[in-house]
Design an enzyme around this catalytic site. Structure first.
Site, mmCIF file in Angstrom:
data_model
loop_
_atom_site.group_PDB
_atom_site.id
_atom_site.type_symbol
_atom_site.label_atom_id
_atom_site.label_comp_id
_atom_site.label_asym_id
_atom_site.label_seq_id
_atom_site.Cartn_x
_atom_site.Cartn_y
_atom_site.Cartn_z
ATOM 1 N N GLU A 488 0.819 -1.210 0.000
ATOM 2 C CA GLU A 488 0.000 0.000 0.000
ATOM 3 C C GLU A 488 0.853 1.259 0.000
ATOM 4 O O GLU A 488 0.471 2.279 -0.587
ATOM 5 C CB GLU A 488 -0.970 -0.005 1.183
ATOM 6 C CG GLU A 488 -2.012 -1.112 1.132
ATOM 7 C CD GLU A 488 -2.832 -1.109 -0.143
ATOM 8 O OE1 GLU A 488 -3.042 -0.031 -0.731
ATOM 9 O OE2 GLU A 488 -3.259 -2.200 -0.575
ATOM 10 N N HIS A 491 1.683 2.181 -3.473
ATOM 11 C CA HIS A 491 0.651 3.048 -4.058
ATOM 12 C C HIS A 491 0.857 4.494 -3.609
ATOM 13 O O HIS A 491 0.722 5.430 -4.403
ATOM 14 C CB HIS A 491 -0.735 2.594 -3.593
ATOM 15 C CG HIS A 491 -1.287 1.404 -4.305
ATOM 16 N ND1 HIS A 491 -1.389 1.326 -5.673
ATOM 17 C CD2 HIS A 491 -1.813 0.240 -3.826
ATOM 18 C CE1 HIS A 491 -1.944 0.172 -6.012
ATOM 19 N NE2 HIS A 491 -2.203 -0.507 -4.902
#
Length: 708
Positions: A488, A491
């Site tokens: 994550e 991202h």
């Protein structure tokens, strides 16, 4: 750069309304971060309504502009429209995903179809499209930057894809379908969350939870009391089919009950929240919409802007893995059955047994105890000494924890992110823990997008669903969760390194089958020895994780691919089957029982061991593909496609010296900073010097490209 004013610019005769309330202007907090101390649930509906009204007027001003259409007065003005609507939507949908309430759910149900209709009123406006089309047809005579040209292409293509070239009757039907899909997908998401939250495993005795730690059992007792079962024990369901506590539970009957609760959560077996007719209606509406555009099915319609481009490309890519995967599943199942028999068991492995016995094999074959491994992964150290250390070594970033920024929940951590030269890059929110008000899974998004047009810097959040330790307990996490944290944040880096003028092309505004690639690449650093040795410290002794344990983790990662890889491949192919229905085929799936039969048939056709290895998500709780009008529908393959790019990129990093600033800057320059401004194959070739190769992925998975 100073932000651009939000008032109308053209001599159009249109008066742009002025908004009122919190969302009418930019936040006064650093980086324009939302001030949650000043936002109430009563703010959202008026703000949505005002935001839509303002954007409607802004679009009408573009249409009424007496000047001939050009890039600035049409394409850029359209890009600039809807600032207030964007502000409220980013905050609202962040909360409905991560910390919702009954009232927010009600607002979501009310506003989703209205927002869909508002979007259609713009993308399907014939007068607006006429101006866009004029600019597009004149593009060869225009002087534009590469990003300008990409924005023009995207604006034109999105309007065509929305229905700008359809007849009036077809456009009207598309609008109706979009509104229906918005309603149904919102209902699906809410039903899945309710089904997941409303039916935890309830047991009468602690003995039924044998194998769990004392802390986990105590937490189960607390949770049972919260759920209205004092004196009993409860385990909450997670979003995936497999449940993280299954390997630890010694009682086979408990394992079976927990697994079956998960597997049947939304199919009417144990819950009133049956999603089967909802998803069938969604599939049917999507199929009908595709035919309005002359496409055979939803997959063909929705993949127009993907890296893979066509369903055939994606299916060919996945199907080449099936023969080797099927062999691996059968081989690993036989090995697990040998282990069961060696312990005196008189049963064959079932899905609720698989991970328990796979972990036993890992322990014996690789001398790897998953619980012992967790003791080296303390959450705050994983983030600050692992993820942040990696970001510093590769990109020169540094981070400062701050407590002066209001958050939407007390468990959220906030950091300022600094460039290597000390300048501020953006703001990062970290929301790690599972709670009933949060949907399952893990994700990244923005409260504020990077844009030179507006002079804004990124404000980014990562959301995870890690079970929270009991009060007073050290927060340890599994290595799977460690990988998710690195993923994550990959991202987040894609968003932080955005270098675009226009929000709609900024950061992670890329194709579905590309956006997961940069995040997956960053998982490689979770197990990279230099990074591991910086953050993986035993929570009691402070001992650094031994190098031989790192090697065993890496070796063990290739084992159990029959399940780990198989459940993802099955989910991706199941998604494609739903997305390949014609309207007639979809209409025939008109009862819950026919939904079950279709899913069963689709899975059996794969040739994999689907009774032993169910898909990661069954159709009935497959939020990725059914909880938004588009989402990851006909796109769940993206996780596999981007893993191909990821594994090939990992090889490039290792071949070129791995964790160096030079490599980080090269990756930032060629991939992370490019947003959606260029062709994805070209972007990858700029990074790696060649086109992607599937070989490293198959090797990493312990598979071969052919069934031997």
């Amino acid at each position: 750069m100073e932000p651009i004013a939000e008032t109308a610019t053209a001599d159009s005769g249109v008066i742009i309304p002025e908004g009122t309330g919190y969302f009418a202007t930019d936040s006064t907090l650093p980086f324009l971060a939302p001030d949650f101390t000043k936002i109430t649930e009563d703010d959202y509906v008026p703000a949505f309504e005002q935001g839509m009204a303002i954007q409607t007027a802004e679009v009408q001003a573009i249409i009424n502009n007496p000047a001939a259409p050009n890039f600035d007065n049409t394409i850029v003005e359209l890009e600039k429209s809807g600032r207030m609507l964007g502000r409220v939507a980013r905050v609202f949908f962040a909360l409905t995903g991560s910390n919702t309430t009954d009232r927010l759910d009600e607002i979501n149900t009310e506003m989703s179809p209205r927002l869909s209709a508002h979007s259609d009123s713009i993308t399907l406006n014939p007068a607006l499209f006429a101006r866009v089309n004029t600019v597009y047809d004149n593009r060869a005579a225009m002087t534009m930057t590469r990003e300008d040209a990409k924005l023009l292409d995207e604006t034109y293509n999105q309007m065509v894809h929305a229905g700008a070239l359809l007849t009036d009757a077809q456009r009207d039907r598309v609008k109706e379908i979009n509104t229906e899909l918005s309603t149904l997908t919102t209902e699906f998401s809410q039903a899945v969350r309710s089904a997941t939250n409303d039916q935890p495993l309830i047991v009468d005795t602690a003995e039924e939870l044998a194998g769990l730690s004392e802390a986990d059992i105590a937490a189960a007792a607390e949770f049972a009391t919260e759920k209205g079962h004092p004196g009993k024990y409860a385990i909450a369901l997670q979003n995936t089919t497999q449940q993280p506590l299954l390997p630890t539970l010694e009682n086979r009957a408990t394992r079976e009950t927990l697994f079956k609760l998960s597997h049947s959560r939304s199919d009417g077996t144990n819950s009133e929240h049956d999603t089967r007719l909802l998803l069938a209606n969604i599939a049917g509406l999507r199929a009908e919409k595709a035919t309005l555009f002359g496409e055979e099915d939803w997959a063909s319609y929705t993949m127009y802007d993907r890296m893979a481009k066509t369903p055939k490309t994606a299916l060919d890519f996945m199907e080449q893995m099936v023969p080797a995967l099927a062999i691996t599943q059968r081989r690993e199942a036989a090995l697990l059955n040998e282990t069961i028999a060696s312990e005196g068991g008189n049963f064959e492995v079932q899905p609720w047994d698989w991970y328990r016995y796979a972990n036993k094999v890992k322990t014996e074959r690789f001398d790897l105890d998953e619980d012992a491994v967790m003791e080296y992964f303390q959450l705050d150290k994983v983030l600050e000494d692992g993820v942040f250390y990696m970001a510093n070594e590769l990109y020169g970033l540094s981070f400062e924890r701050r407590t002066d920024i209001p958050t939407y929940h007390f468990d959220v951590w906030v950091y300022t992110v600094f460039e290597a030269d000390g300048s501020e890059l953006g703001l990062f929110y970290f929301d790690p823990f599972q709670r009933p008000s949060k949907r399952g899974g893990a994700w990244m998004s923005n409260f504020v997008d990077q844009s030179y047009l507006w002079g804004t810097q990124p404000v980014i959040y990562n959301v995870l669903n890690i079970p929270k330790a009991s009060a007073g307990e050290v927060q340890l996490v599994s290595f799977d969760n460690v990988n998710t944290i690195f993923h994550e944040f990959g991202h987040a880096l894609h968003g932080f390194f955005a270098d675009q003028k226009y929000e709609s092309l900024s950061g992670t505004a890329t194709a579905r089958d590309f956006v997961e690639y940069p995040s997956q690449v960053h998982e490689m650093w979770a197990s990279y020895p230099e990074v591991l040795q910086n953050y993986a410290k035993h929570y009691e002794t402070g001992e650094t994780i031994p190098l031989d344990l790192i090697e065993r983790i890496e070796a063990a990662s290739k084992f159990n691919q029959g399940y780990d890889f198989g459940e993802v491949v099955e989910a991706a192919l199941l998604d494609m089957r739903w997305s390949a229905l014609s309207p007639a085929e979809a209409a025939a799936i008109d009862t819950p029982e026919k939904v079950d039969a279709f899913e069963r048939s689709a899975l059996e056709d794969l040739g994999l061991e689907v009774d032993l290895v169910p898909p990661r998500y069954r159709s009935t709780y497959f939020n990725h593909i059914f909880s938004s009008p588009a989402g990851y529908s006909a796109g769940y393959y993206s996780y596999l496609w981007t893993e191909m790019l990821d594994r090939d990129s990992r090889k490039w990093f290792i071949d070129n010296g791995a964790l160096t600033r030079e490599n980080g800057e090269h990756y930032r320059k060629t991939v992370l900073s490019r947003g959606g401004t260029m062709d994805y194959f070209e972007m990858f070739e700029n990074f790696a010097g060649r086109q992607p190769d599937v070989g490293p992925m198959l090797e990493a998975r312990g598979l071969t490209s052919t069934a031997e």
